[in-house]
Design a protein around this motif. Structure first.
Motif, PDB file in Angstrom:
ATOM      1  N   TYR A   2       0.824  -1.204   0.000  1.00  0.00           N
ATOM      2  CA  TYR A   2       0.000   0.000   0.000  1.00  0.00           C
ATOM      3  C   TYR A   2       0.858   1.255   0.000  1.00  0.00           C
ATOM      4  O   TYR A   2       0.589   2.206  -0.747  1.00  0.00           O
ATOM      5  N   GLN A   3       1.890   1.286   0.835  1.00  0.00           N
ATOM      6  CA  GLN A   3       2.680   2.499   0.962  1.00  0.00           C
ATOM      7  C   GLN A   3       3.369   2.866  -0.344  1.00  0.00           C
ATOM      8  O   GLN A   3       3.447   4.044  -0.724  1.00  0.00           O
ATOM      9  N   ASP A   4       3.832   1.840  -1.058  1.00  0.00           N
ATOM     10  CA  ASP A   4       4.494   2.112  -2.337  1.00  0.00           C
ATOM     11  C   ASP A   4       3.496   2.628  -3.372  1.00  0.00           C
ATOM     12  O   ASP A   4       3.796   3.557  -4.123  1.00  0.00           O
ATOM     13  N   ILE A   5       2.312   2.020  -3.413  1.00  0.00           N
ATOM     14  CA  ILE A   5       1.317   2.469  -4.405  1.00  0.00           C
ATOM     15  C   ILE A   5       0.852   3.879  -4.065  1.00  0.00           C
ATOM     16  O   ILE A   5       0.593   4.693  -4.951  1.00  0.00           O
ATOM     17  N   TYR A   6       0.774   4.204  -2.770  1.00  0.00           N
ATOM     18  CA  TYR A   6       0.385   5.552  -2.373  1.00  0.00           C
ATOM     19  C   TYR A   6       1.429   6.570  -2.842  1.00  0.00           C
ATOM     20  O   TYR A   6       1.086   7.634  -3.366  1.00  0.00           O
ATOM     21  N   SER A   7       2.690   6.243  -2.673  1.00  0.00           N
ATOM     22  CA  SER A   7       3.767   7.142  -3.114  1.00  0.00           C
ATOM     23  C   SER A   7       3.717   7.351  -4.623  1.00  0.00           C
ATOM     24  O   SER A   7       3.906   8.474  -5.119  1.00  0.00           O
ATOM     25  N   GLU A   8       3.445   6.269  -5.364  1.00  0.00           N
ATOM     26  CA  GLU A   8       3.379   6.377  -6.823  1.00  0.00           C
ATOM     27  C   GLU A   8       2.187   7.236  -7.262  1.00  0.00           C
ATOM     28  O   GLU A   8       2.297   8.048  -8.181  1.00  0.00           O
ATOM     29  N   VAL A   9       1.054   7.034  -6.590  1.00  0.00           N
ATOM     30  CA  VAL A   9      -0.129   7.838  -6.909  1.00  0.00           C
ATOM     31  C   VAL A   9       0.152   9.318  -6.640  1.00  0.00           C
ATOM     32  O   VAL A   9      -0.188  10.192  -7.445  1.00  0.00           O
ATOM     33  N   LYS A  10       0.763   9.611  -5.486  1.00  0.00           N
ATOM     34  CA  LYS A  10       1.091  10.995  -5.142  1.00  0.00           C
ATOM     35  C   LYS A  10       2.006  11.629  -6.190  1.00  0.00           C
ATOM     36  O   LYS A  10       1.813  12.790  -6.594  1.00  0.00           O
ATOM     37  N   ASN A  11       2.999  10.886  -6.626  1.00  0.00           N
ATOM     38  CA  ASN A  11       3.927  11.421  -7.640  1.00  0.00           C
ATOM     39  C   ASN A  11       3.195  11.772  -8.929  1.00  0.00           C
ATOM     40  O   ASN A  11       3.440  12.823  -9.529  1.00  0.00           O
ATOM     41  N   GLN A  12       2.295  10.891  -9.336  1.00  0.00           N
ATOM     42  CA  GLN A  12       1.529  11.161 -10.553  1.00  0.00           C
ATOM     43  C   GLN A  12       0.616  12.376 -10.383  1.00  0.00           C
ATOM     44  O   GLN A  12       0.501  13.220 -11.275  1.00  0.00           O
ATOM     45  N   LEU A  13      -0.038  12.463  -9.230  1.00  0.00           N
ATOM     46  CA  LEU A  13      -0.931  13.591  -8.969  1.00  0.00           C
ATOM     47  C   LEU A  13      -0.164  14.909  -8.947  1.00  0.00           C
ATOM     48  O   LEU A  13      -0.644  15.923  -9.466  1.00  0.00           O
ATOM     49  N   ASP A  14       1.000  14.893  -8.337  1.00  0.00           N
ATOM     50  CA  ASP A  14       1.786  16.123  -8.272  1.00  0.00           C
ATOM     51  C   ASP A  14       2.141  16.631  -9.673  1.00  0.00           C
ATOM     52  O   ASP A  14       2.138  17.841  -9.931  1.00  0.00           O
TER      53      ASP A  14
END
Length: 348
Positions: free
Chosen positions: A332-344
């Motif tokens: 979960y933590q890795d997918i959250y980081s990836e989602v955040k990067n894309q959103l940014d």
């Protein structure tokens, strides 16, 4: 006595005024202005009786009965308002009912007679509804960019959205607003919203995001439980950028079991599974029923995902032709980081 002071919905701010809703508990539960206190002058049953009198006899008969019901309650109503007012001395009291009629007017007049300067909301809660409706029309005329978070059932999309919202991203968590998780199991452990309550929650969130040029939503159908999602969001869903998240199958199964807590909701789980019986092959349903009987909920979830939810999701995905960013991780933590990067990147 009739020269009571009113305030319009455009002037109203729950942070500056002390709001009291004098409608019945049932009306208040359906929806109310956020931050207001329920100060029902009629119970649900009393309101029904008075409404019947109004329709079948006359307005005068209904008002006379209303006075008989309210009169003994006035000392208690005054005490409740006075107590809250003493605790919030910087806030002026505002009373509202359905349309700014007899109920709120009578309480405002009584409070003013007692020396408490009180305002009546002009148009009652109906003016709040009109404000919501006009905001939705404006959103339809001035569409924002929609970023859609999508993925198979159990890919922790709701958890991702909640954490993103806590960190200040422009999230519209529609399932949370609807009080429903969006599937046939969606109402388990929840308190489903009425359409008006859902729209009130959406409106309040949109007010906070009025300066944002984009919204982040989960990929939802037209209906979430018993509420209907406004068209301006659905249209944006089909044209917006999609972020597709994927997690390992076993993590999805574990997450679903943790969210729904099946040991606490056994009967509701069985009831929901039975509703799917006509959509799943009978041989698979037998296997599901056996695992339900032995409380092997992880196996139940796995069978439902493999034989119903995943195929249904894959079929629905064929209707999209908008841009899709696909992300995969085993935590979960890795997918959250990836989602955040894309959103940014998308929001910049």
């Amino acid at each position: 006595m009739n020269n009571i002071k009113t305030i319009s919905i455009d002037e109203l701010d729950a942070n500056q005024y002390l709001l009291f809703d004098v409608r019945s508990p049932k009306e208040f539960e359906e929806y109310h202005i956020p931050g207001s206190y329920n100060l029902s002058i009629f119970s649900n049953e009393e309101r029904a009786v008075i409404g019947t009198l109004y329709k079948q006899e006359s307005k005068e008969a209904a008002m006379e009965r209303g006075l008989q019901v309210v009169a003994p309650k006035l000392p208690s109503l005054y005490k409740k308002i006075h107590t809250q007012s003493n605790e919030n001395p910087e806030k002026q009291v505002v009373i509202y009912c359905a349309r700014g009629g007899f109920r709120s007017k009578s309480i405002v007049q009584t409070m003013n007679m007692m020396g408490m300067k009180t305002l009546q909301l002009d148009g009652g809660i109906r003016s709040y509804r009109k404000k919501i409706e006009s905001t939705f029309r404006k959103m339809a005329d001035e569409p924002r960019n929609i970023i859609v978070l999508e993925g198979h059932t159990g890919t922790m999309k709701t958890k991702l959205l909640k954490q993103l919202q806590e960190e200040g991203y422009p999230v519209l968590n529609l399932e949370e607003m609807a009080g429903h998780k969006g599937s046939i199991f969606g109402k388990i452990g929840e308190h489903p919203s009425s359409q008006k309550k859902f729209e009130s929650r959406l409106y309040e969130r949109l007010k906070k995001l009025q300066k944002s040029s984009s919204f982040i939503i989960e990929s939802e159908s037209k209906r979430i439980g018993r509420v209907v999602v406004p068209d301006f969001l659905l249209e944006g869903k089909y044209s917006g950028v999609r972020i597709h998240v994927e997690l390992p199958f076993h993590l999805r199964v574990q997450y679903i079991c943790n969210v729904y807590e099946p040991l606490l909701h056994k009967d509701e789980i069985v009831e929901a599974v039975n509703k799917l019986s006509k959509r799943i092959p009978s041989s698979i349903m037998i296997d599901i029923q056996q695992n339900l009987n032995t409380l092997n909920y992880e196996k139940v979830v796995a069978l439902l995902l493999e034989n119903y939810y995943d195929p249904k999701y894959d079929y629905a995905q064929q209707q999209y032709d908008s841009e899709c960013i696909r992300l995969y991780s085993d935590s979960y933590q890795d997918i959250y980081s990836e989602v955040k990067n894309q959103l940014d990147q998308l929001l910049s």
